[in-house]
Design a protein around this motif. Structure first.
Motif, short mmCIF file in Angstrom:
data_model
loop_
_atom_site.label_atom_id
_atom_site.label_comp_id
_atom_site.label_asym_id
_atom_site.label_seq_id
_atom_site.Cartn_x
_atom_site.Cartn_y
_atom_site.Cartn_z
N THR A 149 12.79 18.09 27.58
CA THR A 149 11.92 17.11 26.93
C THR A 149 10.74 17.81 26.24
O THR A 149 10.39 17.48 25.10
N TYR A 192 4.11 14.96 27.06
CA TYR A 192 5.53 15.03 27.43
C TYR A 192 5.76 15.81 28.72
O TYR A 192 6.89 16.12 29.05
N MET A 221 10.10 8.18 32.62
CA MET A 221 10.79 7.41 31.57
C MET A 221 11.22 6.06 32.15
O MET A 221 11.72 6.02 33.28
N ASP A 222 11.07 5.00 31.37
CA ASP A 222 11.61 3.73 31.86
C ASP A 222 13.14 3.81 31.79
O ASP A 222 13.70 4.66 31.09
N GLY A 281 15.55 2.18 30.46
CA GLY A 281 16.22 2.06 29.16
C GLY A 281 16.12 3.37 28.38
O GLY A 281 17.11 3.84 27.79
N THR A 282 14.95 3.97 28.38
CA THR A 282 14.74 5.23 27.63
C THR A 282 15.55 6.36 28.26
O THR A 282 16.19 7.15 27.55
N LEU A 283 15.56 6.41 29.60
CA LEU A 283 16.31 7.46 30.30
C LEU A 283 17.81 7.31 30.00
O LEU A 283 18.49 8.30 29.70
N LYS A 284 18.28 6.08 30.03
CA LYS A 284 19.70 5.81 29.77
C LYS A 284 20.07 6.27 28.34
O LYS A 284 21.08 6.95 28.13
N LYS A 285 19.20 5.92 27.40
CA LYS A 285 19.46 6.29 26.00
C LYS A 285 19.47 7.81 25.83
O LYS A 285 20.31 8.38 25.15
N LYS A 286 18.51 8.44 26.46
CA LYS A 286 18.36 9.90 26.35
C LYS A 286 19.60 10.59 26.90
O LYS A 286 20.20 11.43 26.24
N SER A 346 22.59 10.10 24.79
CA SER A 346 22.54 10.91 23.56
C SER A 346 22.92 12.36 23.85
O SER A 346 23.31 13.10 22.95
#
Ligand code: SF4
Length: 189
Positions: free
Chosen positions: A25, A114, A122-123, A125-130, A133
């Motif tokens: 990150t 960061y 990370m919330d 949703g953000t962790l899942k997206k990260k 990806s």
């Protein structure tokens, strides 16, 4: 810490294969913002020292990124000090060691920062997206996110290691530099 010298031009690749999420990150933030605030510079700078990046190369890397946005003169006056400090070349000249997970997890990043542990900060949703990806499978992502939601940050990190290396880490995740060495010992086999 690593006895092997790590060249800075290997870091983009290493950040994808062998960094834990906290350091990946920070690396990504540095590469996309051409800046990291002080706590991020210290957390990432100490990690880099621990994986065998020499001070002159570290300085060159930070200068290259920062001077995409600011003058070299400003970098040398305001930012080079932290890097030299990390290597014990200025200030109290102590041999500072890279931070372990408990210290990193206890550090809370503010807006535009960061550092800290993403599994804590990370919330969901953000962790899942990260993680998605990064190419992780949906079932693995769900398991990692659930562990993070239950505040088992280091277990979430170990699970991420396991699914990305197809083998669990040799040691429980307690330190980002140990995560890195466990990864290298598998990949370099
Ligand atoms: Fe980094 Fe430790 Fe958090 Fe993993 S558990 S992301 S190594 S601070």
């Amino acid at each position: 810490w690593s006895n092997t010298e790590t060249p800075v031009d290997a870091l983009d690749e290493l950040s994808k294969t062998s960094y834990p999420l906290c350091m990946r990150t920070l690396h990504e933030a540095l590469k996309s913002n051409y800046h990291l605030k002080n706590s991020g510079r210290v957390q990432y700078g100490l990690f880099l020292k621990g994986i065998g990046v020499k001070m002159d190369e570290a300085l060159q890397m930070w200068r290259t990124e920062f001077t995409k946005k600011i003058d070299a003169d400003k970098f040398d006056k305001e930012y080079a000090y932290t890097i030299k400090f990390i290597y014990g070349k200025v200030g109290s000249q102590k041999n500072y060691t890279p931070m372990g997970c408990s210290k990193i997890i206890s550090n809370i990043a503010g807006t535009g920062e960061y550092h800290g542990c993403p599994y804590r900060l990370m919330d969901s949703g953000t962790l899942k997206k990260k993680l998605t990806s990064y190419g992780l499978l949906a079932t693995d992502v769900s398991e990692i996110v659930s562990l993070a939601e239950e505040h088992h940050y280091q277990l979430a990190c170990a699970k991420c290691f396991e699914v990305t290396h197809k083998i669990p880490p040799e040691h429980p995740v307690m330190h980002p530099n140990a995560y890195y060495s466990d990864s290298r010992s598998i990949i370099d086999k």
